[in-house]
Design a protein around this motif. Structure first.
Motif, PDB file in Angstrom:
ATOM      1  N   ASP A 198     -10.051  -0.036  -1.498  1.00  0.00           N
ATOM      2  CA  ASP A 198      -9.905  -0.138  -0.042  1.00  0.00           C
ATOM      3  C   ASP A 198      -9.987   1.242   0.617  1.00  0.00           C
ATOM      4  O   ASP A 198      -9.019   1.717   1.220  1.00  0.00           O
ATOM      5  CB  ASP A 198      -8.580  -0.806   0.313  1.00  0.00           C
ATOM      6  CG  ASP A 198      -8.575  -1.379   1.726  1.00  0.00           C
ATOM      7  OD1 ASP A 198      -9.571  -1.161   2.452  1.00  0.00           O
ATOM      8  OD2 ASP A 198      -7.599  -2.039   2.096  1.00  0.00           O
ATOM      9  N   GLU A 222      -6.652   3.003  -5.652  1.00  0.00           N
ATOM     10  CA  GLU A 222      -6.602   2.531  -4.264  1.00  0.00           C
ATOM     11  C   GLU A 222      -7.890   2.866  -3.533  1.00  0.00           C
ATOM     12  O   GLU A 222      -8.443   2.044  -2.789  1.00  0.00           O
ATOM     13  CB  GLU A 222      -5.413   3.140  -3.530  1.00  0.00           C
ATOM     14  CG  GLU A 222      -5.292   2.621  -2.098  1.00  0.00           C
ATOM     15  CD  GLU A 222      -4.199   3.315  -1.306  1.00  0.00           C
ATOM     16  OE1 GLU A 222      -4.055   2.979  -0.120  1.00  0.00           O
ATOM     17  OE2 GLU A 222      -3.517   4.185  -1.870  1.00  0.00           O
ATOM     18  N   HIS A 241      -8.848   5.711   5.028  1.00  0.00           N
ATOM     19  CA  HIS A 241      -9.397   6.472   6.157  1.00  0.00           C
ATOM     20  C   HIS A 241      -8.599   6.214   7.434  1.00  0.00           C
ATOM     21  O   HIS A 241      -8.285   7.151   8.184  1.00  0.00           O
ATOM     22  CB  HIS A 241     -10.867   6.104   6.377  1.00  0.00           C
ATOM     23  CG  HIS A 241     -11.754   6.442   5.220  1.00  0.00           C
ATOM     24  ND1 HIS A 241     -13.035   5.952   5.104  1.00  0.00           N
ATOM     25  CD2 HIS A 241     -11.541   7.217   4.129  1.00  0.00           C
ATOM     26  CE1 HIS A 241     -13.571   6.418   3.978  1.00  0.00           C
ATOM     27  NE2 HIS A 241     -12.691   7.176   3.373  1.00  0.00           N
ATOM     28  N   GLU A 242      -8.279   4.947   7.683  1.00  0.00           N
ATOM     29  CA  GLU A 242      -7.551   4.629   8.911  1.00  0.00           C
ATOM     30  C   GLU A 242      -6.118   5.137   8.863  1.00  0.00           C
ATOM     31  O   GLU A 242      -5.556   5.554   9.877  1.00  0.00           O
ATOM     32  CB  GLU A 242      -7.595   3.123   9.178  1.00  0.00           C
ATOM     33  CG  GLU A 242      -8.977   2.614   9.563  1.00  0.00           C
ATOM     34  CD  GLU A 242      -9.625   3.472  10.650  1.00  0.00           C
ATOM     35  OE1 GLU A 242      -9.024   3.647  11.738  1.00  0.00           O
ATOM     36  OE2 GLU A 242     -10.729   4.007  10.403  1.00  0.00           O
ATOM     37  N   ARG A 243      -5.522   5.098   7.690  1.00  0.00           N
ATOM     38  CA  ARG A 243      -4.176   5.631   7.554  1.00  0.00           C
ATOM     39  C   ARG A 243      -4.176   7.140   7.802  1.00  0.00           C
ATOM     40  O   ARG A 243      -3.298   7.681   8.484  1.00  0.00           O
ATOM     41  CB  ARG A 243      -3.641   5.328   6.151  1.00  0.00           C
ATOM     42  CG  ARG A 243      -2.144   5.551   6.000  1.00  0.00           C
ATOM     43  CD  ARG A 243      -1.690   5.065   4.631  1.00  0.00           C
ATOM     44  NE  ARG A 243      -2.089   5.968   3.572  1.00  0.00           N
ATOM     45  CZ  ARG A 243      -2.390   5.584   2.336  1.00  0.00           C
ATOM     46  NH1 ARG A 243      -2.403   4.306   2.025  1.00  0.00           N
ATOM     47  NH2 ARG A 243      -2.685   6.467   1.408  1.00  0.00           N
ATOM     48  N   ALA A 248      -9.086   1.509   4.413  1.00  0.00           N
ATOM     49  CA  ALA A 248      -7.663   1.531   4.759  1.00  0.00           C
ATOM     50  C   ALA A 248      -7.102   2.945   4.637  1.00  0.00           C
ATOM     51  O   ALA A 248      -6.279   3.370   5.455  1.00  0.00           O
ATOM     52  CB  ALA A 248      -6.892   0.578   3.856  1.00  0.00           C
ATOM     53  N   MET A 281       0.848  -1.199   0.000  1.00  0.00           N
ATOM     54  CA  MET A 281       0.000   0.000   0.000  1.00  0.00           C
ATOM     55  C   MET A 281       0.878   1.243   0.000  1.00  0.00           C
ATOM     56  O   MET A 281       1.907   1.279   0.653  1.00  0.00           O
ATOM     57  CB  MET A 281      -0.901   0.000   1.243  1.00  0.00           C
ATOM     58  CG  MET A 281      -1.866   1.173   1.299  1.00  0.00           C
ATOM     59  SD  MET A 281      -2.977   1.025   2.708  1.00  0.00           S
ATOM     60  CE  MET A 281      -3.918  -0.398   2.214  1.00  0.00           C
TER      61      MET A 281
END
Length: 416
Positions: free
Chosen positions: A35, A31, A40-42, A38, A1
């Protein structure tokens, strides 16, 4: 990623996020389509509850990730207005009217684009019209069209519950609510999807929706009926033609896309968990509990446009400038570890999710959407004996745009 800087170009002059030395990440592209959670969390780890992002066309915005920060924005229209005419990048010419963001973010003469008294006047007309529509038989319409959709594949022993059922059923119900012919409703499914998907076709499909609804309004002026269009035309708030068309468009796009997405996700959850499936069939489990769980974990609108800061202020540890665009991360807010340290814990009975927004602009048609979903699931389970998923659950995939993540397909088998 990729790391946050791998897909973050140098921010353009005048970009609000550039003023704070932050590296914006694109909320669109390959991307983001596969996902988004992922990303958002990053962003949450890198920036906290509010993060700088780029929307389609590399348009800068703030993505609100924290639950409490989302509520602050949604509950305070004086600080965060919905009026896109205050959007600095648009006012200063950095966002063209031809941008594919305009159908989702731009100003329109509807209640979503207004605050204060103008909002109350317009929302009152919509709420009254939707209440009348509900009284006239939403559940009857949903039952009729659920059976009609199932009739088309019931003898085949297999179906794709996304394309054969969830994708069209809410729109067919909405055709009755708005007073549209059924055939036009089927044609509008594609246009609604393209408006949310964005891209170069978004404006073309938005214009198509406006044309069809404009023709509907013209018909209903001379041939009124028991539908939302007639209710808006005759309401004491005295909406003009542009206001009527804009609100029909709002109900059409918001009502169809969110309900069809939510229905698909509910069916996915039921069919990938035999305990839930058997509980619903036996009557031991209420469908509303399953819907509630999905609204927490997979809200139909993952990111909601948009709010605009009315002054320079602090939000989530960042300095937001007057006229900055903010988009609301409803999915990210619902799984914010500040309020859900254990994301797997039961949310049964907890209706404080963000799936229907919050504050003055909370969705006025949510009870209609939930009624359609309840009927759709109930009719499906009782019409198709032995209903089961036709592929392993791990083969189910989704595709996301900036605003939503939609299930690609849901193949099933059943007895005939």
């Amino acid at each position: 990623m990729n790391t946050p800087t791998d897909n973050a170009p140098e921010a353009p002059r005048g970009c609000p996020v550039a003023h704070h030395g932050a590296e914006p990440v694109r909320l669109y592209g390959p991307e983001a389509a596969t996902d988004p959670a992922a990303i958002h969390e990053r962003l949450r780890k890198e920036h906290g509850p509010v993060a700088p992002v780029l929307l389609e066309g590399d348009v800068p915005a703030w993505l609100v990730l924290g639950y409490r920060d989302n509520r602050r924005v949604l509950d305070n229209p004086r600080q965060f207005t919905r009026d896109a005419r205050t959007w600095r990048d648009w006012r200063e010419g950095r966002v063209e009217d031809s941008s594919p963001l305009i159908p989702m973010v731009g100003w329109r003469p509807d209640c979503v684009s207004q605050d204060g008294e103008p909002h109350r006047r317009l929302r009152g007309a919509v709420t009254d019209g939707l209440q009348e529509a509900a009284v006239r038989g939403i559940r009857r319409h949903a039952t009729h069209f659920a059976h009609k959709q199932i009739d088309a594949f019931a003898d085949a022993g297999r179906a794709d519950l996304v394309t054969d059922y969830a994708e069209y059923l809410p729109m067919l119900v909405l055709t009755r609510v708005l007073g549209l012919p059924e055939a036009e409703g089927r044609a509008l499914v594609e246009s609604c999807a393209q408006v949310l998907k964005g891209g170069e076709d978004a404006l073309t499909h938005d214009a198509r929706i406006h044309r069809i609804l404009g023709e509907l309004v013209a018909r209903k002026r001379s041939e009124p009926g028991g539908d939302l269009t007639t209710a808006l035309l005759e309401h004491h708030a005295a909406l003009d033609e542009d206001e009527v068309v804009s609100h029909l468009r709002l109900v059409l796009i918001a009502g169809h896309t969110t309900t069809s997405n939510l229905l698909a996700r509910v069916l996915e959850l039921v069919l990938t968990d035999t305990t839930r499936l058997s509980g619903l069939i036996s009557g031991q489990l209420n469908i509303s509990a399953v819907v509630e769980e999905v609204m927490w974990n997979s809200p139909p609108l993952a990111v909601m446009p948009g709010r605009f800061a009315t002054s320079d202020l602090e939000l989530g540890g960042h300095r937001v400038q007057e006229g900055d665009l903010l988009v609301l991360g409803l999915a990210a807010g619902n799984v914010d570890p500040e309020i859900r340290p254990d994301a797997g814990a039961s949310v049964q009975g907890n209706q404080s999710h963000l799936a229907f927004s919050a504050g003055p602009h909370e969705c006025p048609g949510q009870s209609i959407g939930l009624a359609v979903i309840e009927i759709a699931v109930d009719v499906l389970l009782h019409r198709l004996p032995g209903l089961r998923l036709a592929v392993p659950p791990e083969e189910l995939t989704s595709t996301a745009s900036t605003w939503e993540s939609r299930l690609d397909r849901l193949p099933v088998e059943f007895g005939v």
